[in-house]
Design an enzyme around this catalytic site. Structure first.
Site, PDB file in Angstrom:
ATOM      1  N   LYS A 270       1.069  -1.053   0.238  1.00 30.73           N
ATOM      2  CA  LYS A 270      -0.116   0.390   0.139  1.00 30.73           C
ATOM      3  C   LYS A 270       1.095   1.287  -0.035  1.00 30.73           C
ATOM      4  CE  LYS A 270      -4.019  -2.174   2.898  1.00 30.73           C
ATOM      5  NZ  LYS A 270      -4.773  -2.386   1.521  1.00 30.73           N
ATOM      6  N   ARG A 345      -9.835 -12.495   2.185  1.00 29.10           N
ATOM      7  CA  ARG A 345     -10.468 -13.300   1.633  1.00 29.10           C
ATOM      8  C   ARG A 345     -10.030 -14.581   1.225  1.00 29.10           C
ATOM      9  NH1 ARG A 345     -10.724 -10.268  -4.128  1.00 29.10           N
ATOM     10  NH2 ARG A 345     -10.589  -8.402  -2.111  1.00 29.10           N
TER      11      ARG A 345
END
Length: 511
Positions: A270, A345
């Site tokens: 990020k 996920r």
């Protein structure tokens, strides 16, 4: 772990002698004002036209000599909802605390009696009041809880069950603490320790799975995310399992919670300032733990709850997992990694696979994954929780009931739908793998960016074999709280909202 102790009284006159040091008057001031307060409000309006337009402190002859006007604005328009009452109560709470009050009385008035939107108006006022006064765990530990949370009691005029309201607030406080606390104070082992303390002497059983070899064998996708964190012992991962068994269970909620205690993005780092606030990427696990805390307080007779929380740090290092790796999950499904910043996920898939394997052992199982999963959900749904059901959950109208509860209890949701395009998006491109975890772009700029992860989870957890056309259909709802988990969408500084504790509690626990 304190929060303002609640006392419910039938009307304002019954509060006399209760030691209240202020009245917070919550309602639409353009409608009627209760007789006990109308003369004070009208007198003040002669000198200050802001009265009834914004939250203000008036000195007059009421309990404690202080009347705090907390207007909601209109409540009858098509787009009005019960959150306006929570917002007004929060504004009043902040004024009360700043004024030095320690025991105010909440009075809600002018609520449209026949409007189902406001059926829990008094309860929502109490929760909004508590939300405003909550102080972070780090602040309480550093400065002293009694010094910074100075409002210790609150009265509420209404006909409500004070035990129920406080049970929900207890859960919300756990969720806020776990979600909002910085990444070292709430690193995975300390997250587990907090849960053990929160559920001590309660009917919720806590099991912490932290043996690395066991995790590698039973949660291989989770451990791929955790790989780069293993060089730092205090960052080692764990799975926290929470179990409540009802005396006469008729249904079972099986919940997987995403608990990324810090998300660097992994090697898909990020950048551009987007890493700040990623200590809150554990909001899904926090919300599930908070709901279990409410369950522990309420002790429902007919509802089992089984939860697995994956608590992991997505670190960067020489052993970090990378895009293009193919990893077989607990279900045996081979997952091709598309982006290491789509890490939540992966661990959810392993957790859901474990719950799926157990589902036949419980009555009427319903499966949920709860996560701060996608920027797309925040963009598409704004401050609302996104609910994405599979076929059996749609048939059973699970998301309809959650939506209805969220509207009434001030924890609103919006429903999205799983489509064939979502399953096509994560299809394998070769025979080397069975499913693709994600594309390599931001979810917020990807079409159906919060819907296709539900398709991935269904496949990677083996739930696609339990659709409406199967012999054993399993209702499953993916719950994305990326847009609703903090106030104002500010993941670095916003106060955690504790969603979806109230929504689930209202749907499954309150009768």
């Amino acid at each position: 772990m304190a929060y303002p102790k609640l006392t419910v009284v039938n009307d304002y006159s019954a509060a006399a002698g209760g030691g209240y040091d202020a009245v917070i008057l919550i309602g639409d001031y353009q409608q009627y004002i209760p007789d006990d307060f109308s003369s004070h409000v009208e007198r003040a309006r002669q000198f200050d036209r802001r009265v009834g337009e914004q939250a203000l402190l008036l000195t007059c002859e009421v309990a404690g000599g202080r009347l705090i006007t907390a207007p909601t604005g209109p409540l009858t328009r098509d787009y009005d909802d019960v959150r306006q009452i929570a917002d007004a109560a929060a504004a009043g709470a902040r004024i009360a605390a700043d004024a030095g009050c320690s025991k105010p009385l909440l009075v809600v008035f002018g609520v449209p009696e026949e409007d189902p939107r406001y059926g829990q108006a008094e309860a929502v006022a109490y929760w909004g009041f508590c939300q405003a006064l909550y102080q972070p765990l780090e602040a309480r530990e550093a400065l002293g809880e009694d010094k910074i949370e100075t409002v210790t009691e609150v009265g509420l005029v209404g006909v409500v069950n004070e035990d129920w309201l406080q049970a929900v607030e207890a859960g919300k406080r756990v969720a806020r603490d776990l979600c909002g606390t910085e990444p070292e104070r709430m690193a995975a082992p300390r997250f587990a320790e907090y849960c053990q303390q929160a559920f001590a002497q309660s009917p919720v059983r806590v099991t912490v799975i932290d043996d690395i070899q066991q995790l590698q064998h039973e949660y291989p996708l989770l451990m791929a995310v955790a790989r780069a964190s293993l060089g730092v012992e205090r960052h080692w991962p764990c799975v926290v399992r929470l179990e409540y068994k009802a005396p006469a269970a008729e249904q079972t909620l099986m919940m997987a919670g995403k608990g990324i205690v810090y998300d660097t993005g992994g090697v898909d780092l990020k950048v551009g300032g987007h890493m700040a606030g990623m200590s809150r990427d554990k909001g899904g696990a926090a919300g599930v733990a908070g709901f279990l805390k409410t369950v522990a307080e309420m002790r429902p007779e007919t509802v089992n709850v089984v939860a697995e929380l994956g608590i992991v740090r997505n670190s960067v290092g020489a052993d970090a997992f990378v895009a293009d790796e193919i990893i077989a999950g607990h279900s045996g499904v081979r997952v091709r990694i598309g982006n290491t910043d789509a890490e939540g996920r992966l661990l959810l898939a392993d957790l859901l696979s474990h719950l799926r394997a157990e589902a036949a052992d419980y009555p009427q199982p319903q499966l949920f994954s709860v996560a701060t999963l996608t920027g797309h959900a925040a963009l598409a749904k704004g401050p609302y929780t996104a609910l994405i059901p599979n076929g059996p959950a749609r048939v059973d109208k699970i998301t309809d009931r959650l939506w209805e509860a969220g509207e009434v209890y001030g924890d609103p949701t919006e429903i999205s739908w799983s489509r064939r395009e979502d399953f096509s998006f994560v299809r394998p491109r070769t025979k080397s793998d069975d499913v693709l975890s994600s594309n390599n772009g931001p979810s917020a700029t990807t079409r159906r960016g919060h819907q296709f992860p539900m398709a991935f989870l269904s496949i990677a957890a083996g739930l696609d074999q339990h659709g409406t056309d199967s012999e054993q259909p399993l209702p499953y709802v993916h719950v994305d709280i990326a847009g609703s988990g903090v106030e104002g969408g500010d993941w670095q500084h916003g106060k955690p909202t504790a969603t979806p504790v109230t929504c689930f509690a209202g749907c499954y626990l309150h009768r």
